[in-house]
Design an enzyme around this catalytic site. Structure first.
Site, short mmCIF file in Angstrom:
data_model
loop_
_atom_site.label_atom_id
_atom_site.label_comp_id
_atom_site.label_asym_id
_atom_site.label_seq_id
_atom_site.Cartn_x
_atom_site.Cartn_y
_atom_site.Cartn_z
N CYS A 123 0.92 -1.23 0.01
CA CYS A 123 0.02 0.04 0.07
C CYS A 123 0.71 1.35 -0.02
CB CYS A 123 -0.91 -0.05 1.24
SG CYS A 123 -1.97 -1.37 1.55
N ILE A 156 -4.91 -0.45 -4.52
CA ILE A 156 -4.49 -1.62 -3.64
C ILE A 156 -4.65 -3.20 -4.48
CG2 ILE A 156 -3.63 -2.70 -1.65
CD1 ILE A 156 -2.76 0.49 -2.33
N GLU A 362 3.62 0.81 -10.77
CA GLU A 362 4.90 0.39 -10.35
C GLU A 362 5.88 1.63 -11.01
OE1 GLU A 362 5.51 -1.60 -8.14
OE2 GLU A 362 7.61 -1.92 -7.93
N GLN A 366 6.18 7.39 -18.17
CA GLN A 366 6.87 8.71 -18.04
C GLN A 366 7.85 8.87 -16.66
OE1 GLN A 366 3.45 8.15 -18.60
NE2 GLN A 366 4.03 8.46 -20.76
C1 LIG Z 1 -4.70 -1.95 -11.54
C2 LIG Z 1 -3.93 -1.21 -10.58
C3 LIG Z 1 -3.20 -1.93 -9.78
C4 LIG Z 1 -2.25 -1.08 -9.00
N1 LIG Z 1 -1.67 -1.90 -7.78
C5 LIG Z 1 -0.89 -0.90 -6.69
C6 LIG Z 1 -0.70 -1.55 -5.48
O1 LIG Z 1 -0.88 -2.81 -5.46
N2 LIG Z 1 0.12 -0.91 -4.59
C7 LIG Z 1 0.31 0.44 -4.83
O2 LIG Z 1 0.80 1.11 -4.06
N3 LIG Z 1 -0.34 1.05 -6.05
C8 LIG Z 1 -0.84 0.27 -7.00
N4 LIG Z 1 -1.20 0.94 -8.15
C9 LIG Z 1 -1.10 2.36 -8.12
C10 LIG Z 1 0.07 2.60 -9.67
O3 LIG Z 1 1.25 2.41 -9.20
C11 LIG Z 1 -0.26 4.18 -9.95
O4 LIG Z 1 -1.39 4.28 -10.63
C12 LIG Z 1 0.74 4.71 -10.69
O5 LIG Z 1 1.92 5.02 -9.76
C13 LIG Z 1 0.40 6.16 -11.33
O6 LIG Z 1 0.07 7.08 -10.18
P1 LIG Z 1 -1.51 7.64 -10.55
O7 LIG Z 1 -2.71 6.80 -11.18
O8 LIG Z 1 -1.87 8.58 -9.37
O9 LIG Z 1 -1.37 8.50 -11.89
P2 LIG Z 1 -0.46 10.21 -11.83
O10 LIG Z 1 0.60 10.20 -11.02
O11 LIG Z 1 -1.72 10.98 -11.44
O12 LIG Z 1 -0.24 10.34 -13.46
C14 LIG Z 1 -1.06 10.53 -14.25
C15 LIG Z 1 0.00 10.88 -15.52
O13 LIG Z 1 0.73 12.06 -15.56
C16 LIG Z 1 1.89 11.84 -15.63
N5 LIG Z 1 2.80 12.23 -14.78
C17 LIG Z 1 2.85 12.48 -13.51
N6 LIG Z 1 3.85 13.11 -12.89
C18 LIG Z 1 4.64 13.18 -14.13
C19 LIG Z 1 5.95 13.96 -14.07
N7 LIG Z 1 6.58 14.26 -13.29
N8 LIG Z 1 6.61 14.05 -15.14
C20 LIG Z 1 5.82 13.62 -16.35
N9 LIG Z 1 4.68 12.99 -16.28
C21 LIG Z 1 4.23 12.76 -14.93
C22 LIG Z 1 2.18 10.03 -15.40
O14 LIG Z 1 2.91 9.29 -16.16
C23 LIG Z 1 0.84 9.70 -15.90
O15 LIG Z 1 0.79 9.58 -17.42
C24 LIG Z 1 -2.20 0.28 -9.16
C25 LIG Z 1 -2.74 0.86 -10.29
C26 LIG Z 1 -3.53 0.19 -10.88
C27 LIG Z 1 -4.37 1.15 -11.95
#
Ligand SMILES: Cc1cc2nc3c(=O)[nH]c(=O)nc-3n(C[C@H](O)[C@H](O)[C@H](O)COP(=O)(O)OP(=O)(O)OC[C@H]3O[C@@H](n4cnc5c(N)ncnc54)[C@H](O)[C@@H]3O)c2cc1C
Lengths: 378, 262
Positions: A123, A156, A362, A366
């Site tokens: 998490c 999660i 993970e 980007q």
């Molecule tokens: C099915 C699924 C399972 C998952 N499982 C887990 C898990 O078990 N545990 C856990 O902790 N998380 C989990 N995640 C979360 C996952 O790691 C995040 O969704 C991911 O890190 C992206 O974060 P966000 O969705 O908030 O997107 P955001 O961070 O909001 O990103 C949105 C867009 O903006 C871009 N962006 C953001 N910041 C920048 C920057 N500085 N420069 C350029 N581009 C940028 C991103 O690349 C993306 O295209 C899971 C997600 C999904 C969809």
């Protein structure tokens, strides 16, 4: 220099692939459609030793290298990227304990996973903080003889089935990265509220939910490292876990290539199998090239980690290249199948939907480029 | 109790078989070898016996090329105790193979109580090694078994015959049994099993060690070639009721003149 797998690694791969073919592929389509969590398959894989392979031998694990881990990961993802997300989430949750835990914590929390079939969740992500993981707001407060967790986690994997959560929070949000801390939480602890299962585009058999922590009390000895050491543990975990996540893209891509080759030889248009048309041949060539390059990157990133060589940059190359390639390859697989590829009767549209997630979790593609350029321009 | 399981390493079922350019055998360099699928039932049966008779020893025996020992390692990873490998070419005939297997079993110094094998190998489909081996040992044998029970020193086996009927045999051990699909569900080798298998004894023998020479060969291969490619099938359109009579006449004509089956 030797690119060959050891005979043991070949056997491990054969076993995992056999399992993928016999147990996962026949049910992948149906589980995806219905969003069925693969409990039985997960358990069967655990019985064969294919799950939690990151646990060291001293604590009852197989004593495998990271390279062994990505070989297994690729093979299981070949069966179904979605089911493999659930399997892999166990490793992602246990790795922080392997990396940052004390001997006592490892005995207490890792060994039970080798004795009994158990599920774990990692998490980190929150509704307001995904890529910017350093800005997480879940608080971990000192309650005297215990820690108190408050906050909300999002996306999660395995949350609805987990026996154990590894939760990242902050002891003081103004400290930014330096406040981040990690605690191990028994899923039965009072105050943990699960959100509803997300209705996802792909990886539909894996369980993904929000998790709310309301005054969740955790024993003091459940913190990994000291307060504020969570970020370092998380970063070190990524060096191990990114090659693993990349390996799942590799398995999905290999499946897309195998299916494409088979279909291109069978489908006749203009009086010849479509494999005789150069445009199709070139798509297949491109797939093969990208898979070979992905595999070399994934194996190298894992191998470097095993050798104790800093692999942050190469792990990001592997994660971004393998997942971006998988997206392209699975999209082209649908193209090669034509209209049939667009139908759920055939297996490739699912591969295309599943591929998309690997570019997101993970660390998005980007964010991987951000890591690479930061390392290169240091 | 001593159980021996004969296993053969065969090309993976998806292998595209190509004869060598001189036609003396098939190209083996790029073949992926697997344990003959019918032998998996034999290994599983041995391991099932071992679960009820823990002191039973299960030894797997294989005759064949040294390039890969996949089949033996898989059997040991599934749970067999030890293995013997007689190094030989992959194109021996059934008689030489049976003689080599007998030699390898005798070399262990243990008297067999049960010898298990697959009913046939999926590469050359000869279906005769278990029977020849039984003859050489002067032991009874039953082939195509789909049911097995052990009662002290006798075994009760079921054998499939034409039409789905079953023959039931009760035989005193020692006995040679050739296994068919349906007998059991072969287990997977587990990862810990794979690790343990590395430490299990694997005896390496030569054909000379087991007393087999060229003179034992009963079958000589004169050449290997692919069967002629089947010509494409003919389609007749008989959807138009008015034309059906014509089409039938055409088909009958061709069956007479071309296919020569009428
Ligand atoms: C099915 C699924 C399972 C998952 N499982 C887990 C898990 O078990 N545990 C856990 O902790 N998380 C989990 N995640 C979360 C996952 O790691 C995040 O969704 C991911 O890190 C992206 O974060 P966000 O969705 O908030 O997107 P955001 O961070 O909001 O990103 C949105 C867009 O903006 C871009 N962006 C953001 N910041 C920048 C920057 N500085 N420069 C350029 N581009 C940028 C991103 O690349 C993306 O295209 C899971 C997600 C999904 C969809």
């Amino acid at each position: 220099m030797d690119f060959a797998l050891t005979s043991e690694q070949r056997e491990i791969r054969e076993l995992a692939l056999k399992f993928a073919r016999n147990e996962m592929i026949p049910l992948a389509q149906e589980y995806d459609e219905k969003g069925t969590f693969p409990t039985e398959i997960f358990k069967k894989a655990w019985e064969l030793g294919l799950i939690n392979v990151c646990i060291p031998a001293e604590y009852g694990g197989p004593g495998f290298t990271g390279l062994d881990g990505v070989i297994i990961g690729e093979s299981l993802a070949y069966g179904c990227m979605g089911m493999n997300t659930s399997f892999m989430a166990n490793d992602l949750a246990l790795l922080p304990i392997v990396i940052g835990g004390t001997d006592e914590q490892k005995k207490k929390f890792l060994t039970p996973f080798t004795q009994e079939f158990k599920i774990a969740s990692f998490c980190l992500t929150e509704p307001g903080n995904g890529s910017d993981a350093g800005g997480i707001k879940t608080s971990i407060k000192d309650g005297g003889d215990h820690w108190i967790i408050n906050g909300e986690k999002m996306w999660i994997t395995n949350a609805g089935y987990a026996d154990l959560f590894v939760v990242y929070g902050t002891i003081d949000v103004t400290l930014k990265h330096k406040g981040i801390s990690a605690v191990i939480v028994d899923a039965k602890t009072a105050g943990i509220v699960l959100g509803k299962k997300e209705d996802k585009m792909g990886h539909r058999s894996s369980d993904t939910r929000g998790v709310r922590f309301n005054n969740v009390k955790v024993p003091k000895e459940n913190m990994l490292g000291k307060p504020g050491e969570g970020w370092a543990i998380a970063m070190s975990t990524l060096d191990h876990s990114r090659p693993l996540v990349a390996s799942s893209a590799l398995g999905g891509a290999q499946r897309a290539l195998d299916l494409s080759i088979q279909y291109a030889k069978e489908r006749i248009q203009f009086g010849v199998p479509i494999a005789k048309h150069q445009a199709v041949q070139f798509m297949i060539a491109e797939m093969g090239m990208k898979i070979e390059a992905s595999r070399l990157l994934v194996h190298k990133a894992a191998w470097m980690c095993d050798q104790g060589i800093k692999n942050t940059e190469v792990a990001s190359y592997a994660k971004a290249f393998a997942s971006d390639s998988c997206m392209q390859i699975t999209t082209d697989a649908v193209q090669i199948y034509g209209g049939y590829g667009y139908s759920k009767e055939y297996p490739v549209e699912k591969l295309m939907r599943d591929a998309k997630l690997i570019q997101i979790y993970e660390g998005t593609s980007q964010i991987q480029r951000l890591v690479m350029s930061r390392e290169l321009l240091k | 109790m001593n159980i021996f399981v004969c296993v053969k390493q065969v090309p993976d079922t998806e292998t595209k078989i190509i004869p060598t350019s001189d036609g003396s055998f098939i190209e083996t360099a790029s073949i992926k070898w697997i344990m003959n699928p019918y032998d998996e039932y034999a290994v599983e049966q041995a391991l099932l016996i071992k679960t009820t008779i823990p002191e039973a020893n299960v030894t797997v025996v294989r005759v064949g090329s040294v390039k890969d020992t996949e089949a033996l390692r898989t059997a040991m990873a599934m749970g067999a105790d030890e293995a013997s490998h007689v190094a030989a070419g992959d194109n021996l005939d059934s008689y030489s193979i049976a003689k080599a297997l007998k030699g390898a079993i005798e070399k262990t110094g243990r008297k067999p109580d049960i010898i298990l094998a697959g009913k046939q190998a999926i590469d050359d489909d000869c279906l005769q090694v278990p029977q020849i081996l039984a003859e050489m040992f002067n032991l009874p044998s039953v082939s195509v078994i789909v049911g097995f029970e052990m009662n002290g020193t006798t075994v009760k086996v079921k054998r499939e015959v034409e039409g789905g009927a079953l023959e039931v045999y009760e035989i005193a051990t020692p006995v040679v049994l050739a296994c068919n699909k349906g007998l059991n569900t072969p287990r997977y080798a587990s990862l810990p099993g794979i690790m343990k298998a590395k430490k299990k004894p694997l005896a390496q023998l030569s054909l000379a060690d087991v007393g087999v020479t060229d003179a034992d060969r009963r079958v000589k291969y004169s050449g290997f070639k692919l069967p002629p490619e089947k010509p494409a099938g003919k389609k007749f359109d008989a959807t138009d009721a008015a034309k059906q009579k014509d089409v039938v006449a055409q088909v009958v004509g061709l069956l007479r003149t071309e296919a020569k089956v009428l």
